[in-house]
Design an enzyme around this catalytic site. Sequence first.
Site, PDB file in Angstrom:
ATOM      1  N   ASP A 130      11.413 -16.060  29.799  1.00  0.00           N
ATOM      2  CA  ASP A 130      12.331 -14.994  30.206  1.00  0.00           C
ATOM      3  C   ASP A 130      11.569 -14.004  31.088  1.00  0.00           C
ATOM      4  OD1 ASP A 130      14.171 -12.934  30.409  1.00  0.00           O
ATOM      5  OD2 ASP A 130      13.838 -12.207  28.366  1.00  0.00           O
ATOM      6  N   ASN A 153      13.060 -11.255  32.693  1.00  0.00           N
ATOM      7  CA  ASN A 153      13.662  -9.915  32.837  1.00  0.00           C
ATOM      8  C   ASN A 153      13.994  -9.228  31.517  1.00  0.00           C
ATOM      9  OD1 ASN A 153      15.819 -11.435  32.030  1.00  0.00           O
ATOM     10  ND2 ASN A 153      17.064 -11.097  33.863  1.00  0.00           N
ATOM     11  N   ASP A 188      15.959 -10.010  28.972  1.00  0.00           N
ATOM     12  CA  ASP A 188      17.289 -10.066  28.355  1.00  0.00           C
ATOM     13  C   ASP A 188      17.356 -11.067  27.211  1.00  0.00           C
ATOM     14  OD1 ASP A 188      17.244 -12.480  29.696  1.00  0.00           O
ATOM     15  OD2 ASP A 188      19.096 -12.148  30.822  1.00  0.00           O
ATOM     16  N   ASP A 191      19.917 -31.987  36.096  1.00  0.00           N
ATOM     17  CA  ASP A 191      20.939 -32.624  35.272  1.00  0.00           C
ATOM     18  C   ASP A 191      22.213 -32.824  36.077  1.00  0.00           C
ATOM     19  OD1 ASP A 191      21.545 -33.479  32.465  1.00  0.00           O
ATOM     20  OD2 ASP A 191      20.010 -31.996  32.017  1.00  0.00           O
ATOM     21  N   ASP A 235      14.908 -17.996  32.188  1.00  0.00           N
ATOM     22  CA  ASP A 235      15.554 -17.995  33.491  1.00  0.00           C
ATOM     23  C   ASP A 235      14.680 -18.690  34.532  1.00  0.00           C
ATOM     24  OD1 ASP A 235      13.603 -15.969  34.109  1.00  0.00           O
ATOM     25  OD2 ASP A 235      14.945 -14.487  33.249  1.00  0.00           O
ATOM     26  N   HIS A 266      15.966 -31.965  24.369  1.00  0.00           N
ATOM     27  CA  HIS A 266      16.717 -30.801  23.891  1.00  0.00           C
ATOM     28  C   HIS A 266      17.706 -31.140  22.781  1.00  0.00           C
ATOM     29  CE1 HIS A 266      19.281 -32.785  26.788  1.00  0.00           C
ATOM     30  NE2 HIS A 266      20.318 -32.125  26.306  1.00  0.00           N
ATOM     31  N   ASP A 267      17.954 -32.424  22.562  1.00  0.00           N
ATOM     32  CA  ASP A 267      18.888 -32.855  21.511  1.00  0.00           C
ATOM     33  C   ASP A 267      18.192 -33.417  20.276  1.00  0.00           C
ATOM     34  OD1 ASP A 267      21.238 -32.182  22.842  1.00  0.00           O
ATOM     35  OD2 ASP A 267      21.418 -34.133  23.816  1.00  0.00           O
TER      36      ASP A 267
END
Length: 563
Positions: A23, A25, A27, A100, A31, A331-332
Site C-alpha cells: 500500500d 498511500n 488507505d 488476468d 495498489d 490467491h485461491d
Amino acid sequence: MSKRKDWWKSSVVYQIYPRSFMDSNGDGIGDIRGIISKLDYLQQLGVDVVWLSPVYQSPNDDNGYDISNYEEIMDEFGTMDDLEELLDEMHKRSIKLVMDLVVNHTSDEHQWFVEAKKSKENPYRDFYIWRTGKDNHPPTDWQSSFGGSTWEYSPETDEYYLHMFSKKQPDLNWENPKVRDSIYKMMKFWLDKGIDGFRMDVINMISKKECLPSYKDWINGNHGFKPYTPNGDSVHQYLQEMHQEVLSKYDIMTVGECPGVSPEQAELYTAADRNELNMVFQFEHMGLDNEPGKSKWDLKPLALKDLKQNLSKWQKQLENKGWNSLYWNNHDQPRIVSRFGNDGEYRVQSAKMLATLLHFMKGTPYIYQGEEIGMTNVRFSKIEDYRDIELKNMYKDRVDHLRWDPAEVMKSIYAKGRDNARTPMQWSGELNGGFSTGTPWIQVNPNYTTINVKNALEDQHSIFYYYKKLIELRKQHEIIVYGDYNLILEDHESVFSYMRSLGNERLLVINNFYEHETVFEIPENMNVQTRELLISNYNDASKHNSASITLRPYESIVYKFIN
C-alpha cells in the site's frame, strides 16, 4: 512440439495479488504504486514474469474478479497512468507482465449487463444467458461455486440469468459472436499497451449454453452445475478463434485456469499444433487433502503416494505433447508450508523442500507472493475477521442452516480458506508488517514480526535466497526446463524422488517429505563418484558421500550426473 524453446518455458512467474502486496498511500489497500516501489525486490529474486491479479474497475464483490469496466483501473489501485508506468518499469528490469483475463462473466454493474436486463429486446440482451423459470422455481437446481442457486431472478423481464459464481457475476454468452468480438477487441487494447500475456480465469467454463438442461431434466434429477459447464462442446472452437484473431499476433504467454480438466483434456488445450493456450492450471493435486467426492472444506490428511501418482501422471501425460504449469500456491489456495509442510519447528526446511520438489519438475513454475519467505496460514479468532465471500457463505450455510459446530467449521477455514493467501505481504517487523501505514483491509498475520522480507534478506540461508538459487539454476541448466521426468521409489512412504534426463545428463531429485529421518539409496546405475551437488536445504549436504543417505527432517538434495 514441446521441444520448441519458447521464452515462457524457461521462465519463472511471480503472482501478485495487488490488494495485499504493498500500500503506497495509507488507505490499507495495496495498489499499483506500491507494486512499483517493490520491483527491485522482484528483480533481486530473479523472476521473469509477474502475473497480476485483476486491477480493473470493479465493485469488488469477489475481490476484483467481478469486472465492471475492462479498460479502466479500479480507483483503489490507482490510474491507467500508474499501470502504464508499472509496465514500463517492469520492462526496464526485464520482467514481463501477464494480466488476468476474466471473461467467463462480468460484474452485474458492467454496462453490458445494465443494458441487458432492461428488456428482452435490448441489443445487449443476448450477451448473457437467460431462462424462464417455472412455478416460481429457477430453471434448474444448479448450485453455484459460492453457494446458493446459479440462477438469479430479474424482475425487469421476469426471467433468470445464469451465474456460476456470485449473483453479481452474470455469465457471458459466448455463443454470441458479438460477445466474442467485444472480448477480442478488449484483449487487443491491453496487448497493444505492451503487456506480455494473459492468465485466463475459469476459461474452460465459457462454453455452456448448449448444455443447459430443460426444466424436465431438472425434475428427473440432474443436480449440480459441474457436469454441464467445464470443457463444453465449443470451448476449443472459441479458443482457436481467439488464437487466430488475437493471440497469434503477439509474442505472449497464456495460461488458462481450467477446473476439472484431465491430462487428456489439458493436452487439447496446450498442444502447440492446436493453437489454443500455452499451458493450463489444473487442480487435481489441490484436492488430494479433502474427502473424495466432497468439498474442499471436508478435510483428510494428504497421502504422499497420492501426490506422487498425481503429479507424475501430469508430468508423463503432457510430456512432448503439451506443457505443465507448476504451482503450490495462489490467491485461491492456502499457504503450502502450512498445508503440506511444517509451519512450526521445520518451517524453513519444509518450505525449501516443497520448493525443490516443484521447481525441478518439467513445466513453468509459479511463485505466489510471500511463498518465497515462507508465509503461513493465519488463524483469526472470529468469522468477522475474514473477508472472502466463498468462506463466509460456507460458514453461514454450515453453522446457521446445518447447525454444525462453529469450532469444527473454523478448523476447515484455518486449513483451506482463501484468506490464508490474502493476508498482507510481510515486508518487515514494523507496524502492519510494513504493508500499510493505515488499517489494512484484512489483518496481517501476527507472525510478521519474525517472518518478513527484511529478515529474509539479512539471512543468507533464508527461504528467499533458496528460491533465488532455484531460479538461477533453471537459467543455467537446460535439463531443468526440457529434461524428461521419471518417478522413482513410487511406493516409498516418506521420499518423493524423481529423475530428469536430457542427452547424457541426469538430475536426481530427492525429497524427504516428513520430519522423521529415512534412508535413501542412490540407484545402482548412477555413479556416486561423478555426482555434483546442485542444491540442498541443509548447508552440510556435501557430507553425504556414499550411495546410502540418511535423510534428515524435510531434507532435499539435487545431484547432477553425467553419463
